[in-house]
Design a protein around this motif. Structure first.
Motif, PDB file in Angstrom:
ATOM      1  N   SER A 266       0.775  -1.225   0.087  1.00  0.00           N
ATOM      2  CA  SER A 266      -0.081   0.015  -0.033  1.00  0.00           C
ATOM      3  C   SER A 266       0.862   1.156  -0.232  1.00  0.00           C
ATOM      4  N   PRO A 267       2.174   1.164   0.775  1.00  0.00           N
ATOM      5  CA  PRO A 267       2.695   2.657   0.849  1.00  0.00           C
ATOM      6  C   PRO A 267       3.455   2.969  -0.789  1.00  0.00           C
ATOM      7  N   ILE A 268       3.911   1.680  -1.294  1.00  0.00           N
ATOM      8  CA  ILE A 268       4.592   1.992  -2.323  1.00  0.00           C
ATOM      9  C   ILE A 268       3.707   2.147  -3.579  1.00  0.00           C
ATOM     10  N   ALA A 269       2.353   1.704  -3.558  1.00  0.00           N
ATOM     11  CA  ALA A 269       1.228   1.870  -4.350  1.00  0.00           C
ATOM     12  C   ALA A 269       0.934   3.340  -4.301  1.00  0.00           C
ATOM     13  N   ARG A 270       0.714   4.000  -3.179  1.00  0.00           N
ATOM     14  CA  ARG A 270       0.452   5.481  -2.898  1.00  0.00           C
ATOM     15  C   ARG A 270       1.704   6.463  -3.544  1.00  0.00           C
ATOM     16  N   GLU A 271       2.914   5.941  -3.285  1.00  0.00           N
ATOM     17  CA  GLU A 271       3.940   6.652  -3.859  1.00  0.00           C
ATOM     18  C   GLU A 271       4.044   6.771  -5.180  1.00  0.00           C
ATOM     19  N   LEU A 272       3.556   5.542  -6.026  1.00  0.00           N
ATOM     20  CA  LEU A 272       3.730   5.373  -7.548  1.00  0.00           C
ATOM     21  C   LEU A 272       2.301   5.493  -8.143  1.00  0.00           C
ATOM     22  N   ARG A 273       1.314   6.113  -7.468  1.00  0.00           N
ATOM     23  CA  ARG A 273       0.227   6.362  -7.917  1.00  0.00           C
ATOM     24  C   ARG A 273       0.280   7.251  -9.377  1.00  0.00           C
ATOM     25  N   GLY A 274      -0.383   6.980 -10.423  1.00  0.00           N
ATOM     26  CA  GLY A 274      -0.002   7.769 -11.613  1.00  0.00           C
ATOM     27  C   GLY A 274       1.008   7.231 -12.369  1.00  0.00           C
ATOM     28  N   VAL A 275       1.969   6.495 -11.735  1.00  0.00           N
ATOM     29  CA  VAL A 275       2.989   5.898 -12.338  1.00  0.00           C
ATOM     30  C   VAL A 275       2.576   4.401 -12.949  1.00  0.00           C
ATOM     31  N   VAL A 276       2.229   3.778 -11.976  1.00  0.00           N
ATOM     32  CA  VAL A 276       1.677   2.440 -12.336  1.00  0.00           C
ATOM     33  C   VAL A 276       0.498   1.817 -11.512  1.00  0.00           C
ATOM     34  N   ASN A 277      -0.467   1.425 -11.999  1.00  0.00           N
ATOM     35  CA  ASN A 277      -1.581   0.695 -11.423  1.00  0.00           C
ATOM     36  C   ASN A 277      -1.546  -0.717 -10.549  1.00  0.00           C
ATOM     37  N   ILE A 278      -1.476  -0.759  -9.246  1.00  0.00           N
ATOM     38  CA  ILE A 278      -1.180  -2.090  -8.714  1.00  0.00           C
ATOM     39  C   ILE A 278      -2.530  -2.842  -8.524  1.00  0.00           C
ATOM     40  N   GLU A 306       2.853  -2.645 -19.723  1.00  0.00           N
ATOM     41  CA  GLU A 306       2.938  -1.359 -20.229  1.00  0.00           C
ATOM     42  C   GLU A 306       1.691  -1.112 -21.402  1.00  0.00           C
ATOM     43  N   ILE A 307       0.566  -0.630 -20.777  1.00  0.00           N
ATOM     44  CA  ILE A 307      -0.710  -0.762 -22.033  1.00  0.00           C
ATOM     45  C   ILE A 307      -0.223  -0.104 -23.161  1.00  0.00           C
ATOM     46  N   ALA A 308       0.356   1.085 -23.384  1.00  0.00           N
ATOM     47  CA  ALA A 308       0.657   1.763 -24.825  1.00  0.00           C
ATOM     48  C   ALA A 308       1.357   0.997 -25.444  1.00  0.00           C
ATOM     49  N   ASN A 309       2.362   0.255 -25.160  1.00  0.00           N
ATOM     50  CA  ASN A 309       3.105  -0.580 -26.325  1.00  0.00           C
ATOM     51  C   ASN A 309       3.293  -1.989 -25.918  1.00  0.00           C
ATOM     52  N   ASN A 310       2.500  -2.445 -24.970  1.00  0.00           N
ATOM     53  CA  ASN A 310       2.465  -3.718 -24.554  1.00  0.00           C
ATOM     54  C   ASN A 310       3.557  -4.611 -24.238  1.00  0.00           C
ATOM     55  N   TYR A 311       4.728  -3.579 -23.654  1.00  0.00           N
ATOM     56  CA  TYR A 311       5.769  -4.241 -23.013  1.00  0.00           C
ATOM     57  C   TYR A 311       5.252  -4.914 -21.818  1.00  0.00           C
ATOM     58  N   LYS A 312       6.234  -6.182 -21.267  1.00  0.00           N
ATOM     59  CA  LYS A 312       5.944  -6.775 -19.944  1.00  0.00           C
ATOM     60  C   LYS A 312       7.153  -6.935 -19.081  1.00  0.00           C
ATOM     61  N   TYR A 313       7.097  -6.620 -18.032  1.00  0.00           N
ATOM     62  CA  TYR A 313       8.257  -6.840 -17.243  1.00  0.00           C
ATOM     63  C   TYR A 313       7.971  -7.799 -16.028  1.00  0.00           C
ATOM     64  N   ALA A 314       8.243  -9.100 -16.045  1.00  0.00           N
ATOM     65  CA  ALA A 314       7.811 -10.206 -15.198  1.00  0.00           C
ATOM     66  C   ALA A 314       9.041 -10.358 -14.129  1.00  0.00           C
ATOM     67  N   TYR A 315       8.523 -10.453 -13.001  1.00  0.00           N
ATOM     68  CA  TYR A 315       9.133 -10.682 -11.779  1.00  0.00           C
ATOM     69  C   TYR A 315       9.899 -12.164 -11.890  1.00  0.00           C
ATOM     70  N   GLU A 334      10.199   2.186 -11.690  1.00  0.00           N
ATOM     71  CA  GLU A 334       9.819   3.693 -11.976  1.00  0.00           C
ATOM     72  C   GLU A 334      11.317   4.512 -12.579  1.00  0.00           C
ATOM     73  N   SER A 335      12.617   3.988 -11.933  1.00  0.00           N
ATOM     74  CA  SER A 335      13.719   4.491 -12.389  1.00  0.00           C
ATOM     75  C   SER A 335      14.257   4.351 -13.824  1.00  0.00           C
ATOM     76  N   GLY A 336      13.539   3.068 -14.354  1.00  0.00           N
ATOM     77  CA  GLY A 336      14.091   2.877 -15.675  1.00  0.00           C
ATOM     78  C   GLY A 336      15.220   1.770 -15.724  1.00  0.00           C
ATOM     79  N   ASP A 337      15.208   0.939 -14.700  1.00  0.00           N
ATOM     80  CA  ASP A 337      16.326   0.167 -14.432  1.00  0.00           C
ATOM     81  C   ASP A 337      15.913  -1.340 -14.711  1.00  0.00           C
ATOM     82  N   LEU A 338      14.697  -1.655 -15.336  1.00  0.00           N
ATOM     83  CA  LEU A 338      14.408  -2.801 -15.852  1.00  0.00           C
ATOM     84  C   LEU A 338      14.206  -2.904 -17.282  1.00  0.00           C
ATOM     85  N   SER A 339      14.542  -4.137 -17.890  1.00  0.00           N
ATOM     86  CA  SER A 339      14.339  -4.251 -19.274  1.00  0.00           C
ATOM     87  C   SER A 339      12.946  -5.261 -19.570  1.00  0.00           C
TER      88      SER A 339
END
Length: 493
Positions: A266-278, A306-315, A334-339
């Motif tokens: 919940s805290p990270i969801a609030r911090e990233l609101r507007g960046v990613v929906n969880i 990512e909805i716009a380009n359909n990229y996926k980032y799997a844990y 958020e920082s762009g460090d994932l491929s």
């Protein structure tokens, strides 16, 4: 306004059949639309599976609206019988739903979900003014009239006008109200001008913190109306997709795991609101969807799409899924460090047939080749309609195959979509799109008959080079002067 005799007969006939959905034809469509202040109209085809699935929901919604909300009509047009009428209104796919406001010129697309309660909610919103004027007696009831409502407290005309423009643009999904009563603003602990969102979940009251600009206020409504950590399901999926914000799926198979992660995130969801929906998703009911975001069906699991380009980032499913790991994963995103995690079939060593086989690894090279008009079919191996299309699609491709000049200008291709990531949100199979040479950013979706002739016309009319495949096919069947036997024509042509 009184109904015309024709409309009266039409309504009586629908009632006699036990239906609250009015069937329209070219003979009564115009008069019915003009005589009703608000009409939701479905353009359908009798062979359309999605239309058949919608039918009981549409009927239930019509009944509810008839009983509880006078002045809202639900109608339908059978495009297999009323082809000219449907063409006149630009219908290219089924079902298409449009909202008419007492005029043929005042029309907008229906953008809600295709469930009875969602249709009712959407149309009730459409029946109200974009902004309801509120006072001391109506404010409290309005604040709980829907899951999300937005109220403006104003003291000047400009901000009221801005608010009104936002309300008009978002009226399909949200209720908006306004008041100039300073005592009501004081009771809500705000000072006019102020915007307050009231919700039935998470924080039940959120005050808009920004300037009174159209774009910022639209963003505020869209972002804050989403649950902090919601749940993906049939009733919510479309809302998440249409938000345009990346969606993080947390697949869980039991309530204990769901509660544990929801509280921790919940805290990270609030911090990233507007960046990613969880959002959580029930792995027992919808576990197969994990494969669409490049996960194996083992729980719990997590991936961002990512909805716009359909990229996926799997844990990484080789690692234990922990709250600490997810928080780091989200911050790295958020920082762009994932491929992105790319799912692709092996690239074919050779292309043996007229239809070029595309994979995720060759998509950009083939489909986005800016020198060619590329028609591509997004298909699934289990899709019956795709199997029926296959021989016709092969025949279409053969028109352009084998001629170096033609193949340098036109490519007919296909991609097994469930087994390859594509930079598009494909929701049905087969989906066919043309990527014109010189304009790859604006692909054109095909919604015509699945015949060789229609597909060839589509390439000719929408491609850069305007090559007439039907004319080429006919030339191939013409008998040379010294030939002894006629050449058999294609059945399709």
């Amino acid at each position: 306004m009184k109904f015309s005799y024709l409309s009266t007969v039409l309504v009586a006939a629908s009632l006699a059949l036990g239906s609250d959905v009015i069937s329209l034809t070219k003979d009564n469509f115009d008069s019915f639309i003009k005589e009703n202040p608000l009409t939701l109209t479905e353009f359908f085809a009798t062979w359309c599976g999605h239309c058949k699935a919608l039918a009981p929901e549409y009927e239930a919604a019509a009944t509810t609206l008839k009983e509880q909300h006078k002045g809202i009509a639900l109608a339908k047009i059978d495009c297999t019988a009323e082809n000219d009428l449907c063409n006149e209104h630009g219908i290219q796919g089924f079902p298409t739903l449009k909202v008419f406001r007492g005029s043929l010129d005042v029309v907008s697309p229906y953008t809600g979900q295709r469930k009875a309660d969602a249709i009712v909610s959407y149309m009730v919103k459409q029946s109200l003014p974009a902004v309801s004027l509120l006072d001391q007696e109506t404010l409290e009831n309005f604040k709980t009239a829907d899951k999300v409502v937005v109220v403006g407290y104003f003291n000047d005309k400009f901000t009221n006008q801005t608010f009104g423009n936002v309300a008009e643009s978002l009226r399909e999904n949200f209720l908006f109200g306004a008041t100039a009563d300073e005592k009501l603003a004081a009771a809500e602990e705000v000072t006019a001008p102020a915007i307050v969102m009231y919700k039935s979940f998470d924080e039940t009251k959120v005050v808009y913190p920004g300037e009174m600009s159209f774009d910022d206020l639209v963003t505020f409504v869209k972002v804050e109306s989403m649950p902090l950590i919601g749940e993906v399901g049939p009733a919510t999926y479309t809302g998440y997709i249409e938000s345009g914000i990346p969606l993080a799926y947390l697949f869980v198979s039991d309530d204990e795991t769901k509660t544990k992660f929801t509280e921790a995130l919940s805290p990270i969801a609030r911090e990233l609101r507007g960046v990613v929906n969880i959002a959580t998703i029930d792995a027992n009911a919808y576990g197969q969807h994990a494969e669409n975001v490049n996960l194996k069906q083992q729980w719990p699991a997590f991936a961002i799409q990512e909805i716009a380009n359909n990229y996926k980032y799997a844990y990484d499913q080789e690692k234990e899924l922990t709250a600490e790991g997810l928080i780091k994963f989200l911050k790295d995103y958020e920082s762009g460090d994932l491929s992105p995690t790319i799912k692709s079939q092996p690239t074919p060593e050779t292309q043996d047939g007229p239809v070029i086989v595309v994979t995720a690894n060759t998509y950009d090279e083939i489909v986005l080749d800016d020198t060619k008009d590329v028609l591509i079919e997004f298909y699934a191996t289990w899709c019956g309609h795709c199997k029926n299309l296959a021989p016709k699609y092969d025949e279409l491709a053969s028109i352009f195959w084998g001629d170096e000049d033609l193949t340098s200008k036109v490519t007919v291709a296909k991609i097994d979509t469930p087994n390859n990531d594509v930079p598009d949100d494909i929701r049905g199979f087969p989906t066919i799109k043309l990527y014109p040479a010189g304009d790859k950013a604006h692909p054109i979706e095909y919604n015509g008959d699945r015949t060789v002739q229609s597909l060839a016309d589509f390439i000719r009319d929408n491609g850069k080079f305007g090559i007439d495949g039907n004319a080429l096919a006919q030339k191939k069947t013409v008998l040379p002067d010294d030939a002894e036997e006629p050449v058999e024509n294609h059945d399709e042509l």
